[in-house]
Design a protein around this motif. Sequence first.
Motif, PDB file in Angstrom:
ATOM      1  N   ASP A   1     -32.759   8.685  20.556  1.00  0.00           N
ATOM      2  CA  ASP A   1     -33.942   9.157  19.834  1.00  0.00           C
ATOM      3  C   ASP A   1     -34.463   8.099  18.874  1.00  0.00           C
TER       4      ASP A   1
ATOM      5  N   ARG B   1     -30.646  12.173  27.643  1.00  0.00           N
ATOM      6  CA  ARG B   1     -30.087  12.561  26.348  1.00  0.00           C
ATOM      7  C   ARG B   1     -28.572  12.568  26.406  1.00  0.00           C
TER       8      ARG B   1
ATOM      9  N   GLU C   1     -31.378  15.393  31.001  1.00  0.00           N
ATOM     10  CA  GLU C   1     -32.705  15.496  30.397  1.00  0.00           C
ATOM     11  C   GLU C   1     -33.227  14.129  29.983  1.00  0.00           C
ATOM     12  N   MET C   2     -34.450  13.847  30.375  1.00  0.00           N
ATOM     13  CA  MET C   2     -35.086  12.592  30.005  1.00  0.00           C
ATOM     14  C   MET C   2     -35.216  12.446  28.492  1.00  0.00           C
ATOM     15  N   THR C   3     -35.098  11.221  28.010  1.00  0.00           N
ATOM     16  CA  THR C   3     -35.383  10.956  26.607  1.00  0.00           C
ATOM     17  C   THR C   3     -36.891  10.715  26.436  1.00  0.00           C
ATOM     18  N   GLU C   4     -37.310  10.528  25.189  1.00  0.00           N
ATOM     19  CA  GLU C   4     -38.735  10.376  24.898  1.00  0.00           C
ATOM     20  C   GLU C   4     -39.184   8.940  25.158  1.00  0.00           C
ATOM     21  N   PHE C   5     -39.399   8.629  26.432  1.00  0.00           N
ATOM     22  CA  PHE C   5     -39.723   7.237  26.809  1.00  0.00           C
ATOM     23  C   PHE C   5     -40.911   6.685  26.028  1.00  0.00           C
TER      24      PHE C   5
END
Lengths: 436, 333
Positions: free
Chosen positions: A111, A138, A144-148
């Motif tokens: 993050d 994550r 779950e994808m991170t906030e690219f």
Amino acid sequence: MTATKGKPGQQLYRNARIMDPASGLDMHGDLLVQNGRIVRTGKNLPPPKKGGAIVDCEGHVLAPGLVDSRVFIGEPGGEHRETIKTAGKAAAAGGVTTMVMMPDTSPVIDDVSLLEFVRKTAKSKSKIRILPAAAITRGLQGQEMTEFGLLRDAGAVAFTDGHKMVDDAQVMRRALTYARDFDALLMAPHRDPSLGRGVMNAGLNATRMGLAGIPREAEIIPLERDMRLVAMTKGRFHASTLSTSASVEVIARAKDKGLDVSAGVALANLTLNETDIGDYRTFFRVSPPLRDEQDRLAMVEGIKDGTLDIICSNHDPQEEDTKRLPFAEAADGAVGLETLLAGALRLYHSADVPLMRILECLTVAPAQRLGLKCGRMEKGARADLILFDPDHPWVLDDSELHSRSRNTPFQNARFSGRVLKTIVLGRTVFELKDQH
Amino acid sequence: MTSQHSPKRPLETDASAFQLPGFTLKHLLGMEGVSPRDITILLDRANAMVDVSRRAEKRRNTLFGRTLINLFFENSTRTQSSFEIAGMRLGMDVVNMAVQTSSVKKGETLLDTAQTLNAMRPDLLVVRHSAAGAAALLSQKLGCGVINAGDGAHEHPTQALLDALTIRRSKGTLEGLTVAICGDIAHSRVARSNIHLLNAMGARVRLIAPSTLLPSRVDELGATVFRRMEDGLPGCDVIMMLRLQTERMAGAFVPSAREYYRYFGLDSARVRLANRDAIIMHPGPMNRGVEIASDIADGVQSVIVEQVEMGVAVRMAVMEALMGAPLDGGDDA
């Protein structure tokens, strides 16, 4: 190590063999630096302005500082293995001026706030540039994808789950698809978690030693999968660390098809093979595992012919507690920052790969792939440089390593070629002490 | 695909005795393939129904004594109420089949349900189901007109019609307008129905979404695809936002609500990229602060509340047209 504070103004590096893989320049001459940036190269440049410094390079090679695309650091969470500070020192001693830090920390770099913390810490504690890569998923959980988008805007140089590959094909597909919108690069090693459960290369040696083997297919199958997914999503992808001859063929086919893929190889897989494990020596337990000599030669050939783009250290510090164990119970990983150049020069001394090509794979190739404006000597570029003697003979003594961990496979190894000086933005951040 | 046009299959009920001149549909299963003429008939009639709904006496007994069954396999208070009110304003007997307590819960198949319903001799069936194609399947097995109130990610034709009516009343026409549909295209039946309708009526459709929310080859349905709001919004006359389901923001399709809002949320800065007189639409229910900023949802360019009003009018018009009721009938009842 002496680190002289860079003076404002100019530095003239004189009497050097200047090698710039980005332009192909290979000449004897001088290089002028001003305010941390390269001004020009040429022969018999005039002395710097008043207050400037002159460095006599004594005919040694002056090249761009190395860019290491794959470095594991223990901070935060594993400071007993390596801190940002010790990794920075080790990198400087190895001629690495920019390195990409893997997100396998505790907590994981998944993050924005942790990414910013790491960047800030790196800036204050390390003289060389440390650029964090953020996790693809994550907690590196593969779900779950991170906030690219936010992470990229905050300075994540690439996305990778570090030691892990993304096992779930649907998750990987969506990550490649989503990352494309942000022009983000995904990087991954290839080791199928079930097929790759062994501890060394599968084959006669593993059979003889009674160790569980890691078949080549544990790498080839997920690599093939990712090439298909890249073709399907038109994503950008870098295969971080390959180890088998078949993998090189997979990459060659993918590049022929015009896919946006690149490939890297860890120095260990270019310079060592499974027989080096000898008598269950755990410092040779790495991931991807050391394969046989045919595979090693295929990796060297891949570097030579351009199928493989990048050489990385795959620096992975491990403490005694996780290494001084029976082979099957020990952790994977070896430190590599300080032996990256010297090890790679073995390929030059064995006449397998030209020196310029080796430097290219260590500088401009990773820089370009990561979208960094470094690793080259053009006017206005960062004055991140190394001065090295490609023939300087030395023997590695692990007690002299700057890294906090000493799990090197090169203890007592003989090398030809050593970094004499490492320069970041015109400042000398490492200088080799006089040898006795 | 099942035909929703009348000539191919005679209906068994009395309703088939009526035939609206020029109108060809007996079911409304989707907007795909519906002619501009049929769409225009529906929109013209819906426009007249707006006035009916605005007067004090809202009853119009054109379909007096006929039976409408609302069969909702998915919960939707808004849409179900809209159909219910529409049916009642036309004088129909409206029955809401509560699926939660019906025999569907006891394992009855959709076709068993259809047979049972058929035996009750309804005149119109409104169905919402989570499976694409469910409305078409029922239309094959039932003797009455079927209105699709949403089947999976396939179509939601009355939503597209009410959107079209809202746009037409604001802009005067649909032809030549540039309409951006933004957000979760992949899972949206609203988007699909709108793409078909808007193309049929000569509007230019843009889709703006992250690639993970764009289904394969969606441009070939008749749209230009953009992956950034900043690229897709300039020049738009209409901005149509879609709802992003919460479970889809948890890393599977989109990393998080805050990242989605950062790059795909409609805020005032992005609204300013579109034409100055652009209208802003949302099929509801909205996730304020996820796909749309609150001040934009409630702002002067928003027609979101009007959309809801148009919903009743459009559904009244669809029911009458499918039943063949003449426009000038019934008001004296």
